[in-house]
Design an enzyme around this catalytic site. Structure first.
Site, PDB file in Angstrom:
ATOM      1  CG  HIS A 107     -12.526  -2.603   2.350  1.00 52.73           C
ATOM      2  ND1 HIS A 107     -11.692  -1.389   2.115  1.00 52.73           N
ATOM      3  CD2 HIS A 107     -12.260  -3.321   3.240  1.00 52.73           C
ATOM      4  CE1 HIS A 107     -10.663  -1.547   2.895  1.00 52.73           C
ATOM      5  NE2 HIS A 107     -10.550  -2.755   3.498  1.00 52.73           N
ATOM      6  CD  GLN A 135      -7.069  -0.175  -1.651  1.00 47.13           C
ATOM      7  OE1 GLN A 135      -8.023  -0.570  -1.196  1.00 47.13           O
ATOM      8  NE2 GLN A 135      -5.945  -0.791  -1.405  1.00 47.13           N
ATOM      9  CG  ASP A 187     -10.423  -6.892   4.820  1.00 47.97           C
ATOM     10  OD1 ASP A 187     -10.682  -5.685   4.559  1.00 47.97           O
ATOM     11  OD2 ASP A 187      -9.494  -7.544   4.622  1.00 47.97           O
ATOM     12  CD  GLU A 190      -4.127  -6.526   3.573  1.00 45.43           C
ATOM     13  OE1 GLU A 190      -4.233  -5.554   3.215  1.00 45.43           O
ATOM     14  OE2 GLU A 190      -4.880  -7.184   3.260  1.00 45.43           O
TER      15      GLU A 190
HETATM   16 ZN    ZN Z   1      -9.303  -3.739   4.738  1.00 45.51          ZN
END
Ligand code: ZN
Length: 433
Positions: free
Chosen positions: A60, A153, A310, A214
């Site tokens: 990200h 997101q 990540d 997740e």
């Molecule tokens: Zn991610």
């Protein structure tokens, strides 16, 4: 014939030893023993490991290096991280995102990390982060491949303008279709978002990489929908499921069926060990689940598995430093992959496997490949992970773009050697006891 660069006496990740690698016009021109030629620059690898560059399949970049803005994540949880990012988003400026991303790319190059797939949040109507990272993608192109994923997101269906903004981001040149089905309001909405996003990718001929399952919820099974949509739409080999942490907690019989479906669909898996191990299991007392997906079993089923970084110093994770060997080291431990082949697979999870997932062309150490290389202060991939080895030289298109001194500590101890070089302390494989 003269070359631009020759690296002599290198060991390659596949075990070939004493190899010379010659580069000309940005490509690898020869890989063989004892190349008898001149070059603009010659580097003696002295038996060290020469690898293709590190690749990060999951990052990200719009949030990186923003740690502490506008405040720190007190609980350390995924959901407070998402809330915190929601507080930061309206305060972002294009220039600040660009500058942080460029600084991160400097760090990446220093660590031999020359290709990154970054998700970019499309839920801000200004699409400021999208514009910023499209600019960064162009600016870093000479030295780093940046691939961008349109990432809703706040939920593709849950966030009112996400669908429109995601299309705008793709129209603006973002490369890959993202998603976050487990964050939609219901399981049905999650599945519907997977279907809609895969159809969008198929219509545009794009790759797909979704944040998928997740959570620690064993019934979060969006990866199943992702795999079956991949087959239905003919997207085999172009789709990745990121995180897949719910698989850690799933029923074993169900997983045995799921792995076969994923393999048939050629869906890739991207685990993010540093982040998974700190964000998962937060609702557990003890035993406390660690949450990383089933890496050895995925590999066993023939599925391509990469390890991603990540986050680095952002609302979700306060540590990290563009070091993919650090990521491999953590992944190896969490997955208990200490067999020698398993450790080598962990090195592949931060080099060749993510290169395949990103679809990088000309990646590798073969004649005709791009002359992109990393010389490590280690003798083989296992030692590189063990030592998080220094990147002695980083080469892009045949030119050295970063150099570091090998690690060496001077000792002042009576009766002991004067210097410690970490690689010299390893037992040689096969040496007499
Ligand atoms: Zn991610």
């Amino acid at each position: 014939m003269g070359f631009d660069l020759i690296i002599r006496n290198a060991r390659l990740p596949d075990g070939r030893d004493g190899m010379d690698v010659a580069c000309a016009d940005g490509r690898i021109a020869a890989v063989q023993h004892g190349i008898d030629a001149e070059a603009g620059r010659i580097i003696d690898a002295a038996g060290r490991l020469l690898s293709p560059p590190f690749v990060d399949a999951h990052f990200h970049m719009d949030s990186t290096l923003s740690l502490g803005q506008p405040r720190l994540n007190q609980s350390g949880t995924l959901l407070e991280g998402i809330a915190l990012w929601g507080e930061l988003k309206p305060l972002l400026t294009r220039e600040a995102v660009v500058q942080r991303a460029l600084r991160y790319c400097d760090l990446a190059v220093a660590q031999g990390l020359l290709a990154i797939r970054s998700h970019v949040d499309v839920c801000d109507d200004r699409l400021l982060a999208v514009e910023a990272l499209l600019e960064v993608r162009e600016r870093v192109k000479p030295y780093l491949d940046l691939q961008l994923v349109a990432f809703p997101q706040d939920g593709y269906l849950r966030s009112p303008n996400a669908a429109r903004n995601l299309t705008r981001a793709l129209d603006a040149g973002v490369d890959v279709v993202g998603g976050i089905p487990h964050f939609e309001r219901t399981m049905a909405d999650g599945a519907a978002s997977v279907r809609a996003l895969c159809e969008l990718a198929a219509a545009r001929g794009l790759r797909v990489d979704m944040h998928c399952d997740e959570s620690d919820d064993p019934l979060s099974r969006h990866i199943e929908t992702l795999a079956s949509e991949t087959v239905r739409l003919g997207l085999q080999g172009r789709v990745a499921g990121s995180h897949l942490t719910s698989m850690h907690s799933m029923d074993n019989y169900y997983v045995s069926k799921l792995l076969a479906l994923m393999a048939e669909a050629h869906v890739h898996a991207i685990a993010n060990p540093l982040i998974n191990i700190v964000l998962m299991g937060r609702h557990d007392t003890y035993p406390k689940r660690r949450g990383m997906t089933r890496v050895p079993e995925l590999l066993q089923a023939g599925i391509t598995v990469a390890f991603g970084q990540d986050c680095v110093m952002d609302p979700w994770y306060p540590l990290g430093g563009a070091d993919m060997l650090d990521v491999a080291h953590m992944g190896l431990h969490v997955a208990q992959m200490t067999g020698r082949d398993a450790m080598r697979a962990c090195f592949e999870a931060v080099t060749t496997a993510p290169a395949r997932i990103l679809g990088l062309d000309g990646y590798g150490i073969d004649v005709g490949c791009h002359a992109d290389l990393v010389l490590l202060d280690a003798r083989d991939p296992i030692e590189a992970i063990r030592l998080r080895a220094v990147r002695i030289a980083v080469v892009r298109r045949g030119r050295v773009i970063a150099e570091s001194a090998p690690r060496c500590t001077r000792l002042a101890l009576p009766g002991r050697p004067g210097a410690v070089e970490p690689a010299d302390y390893a037992p040689r494989e096969g040496a007499p006891a």
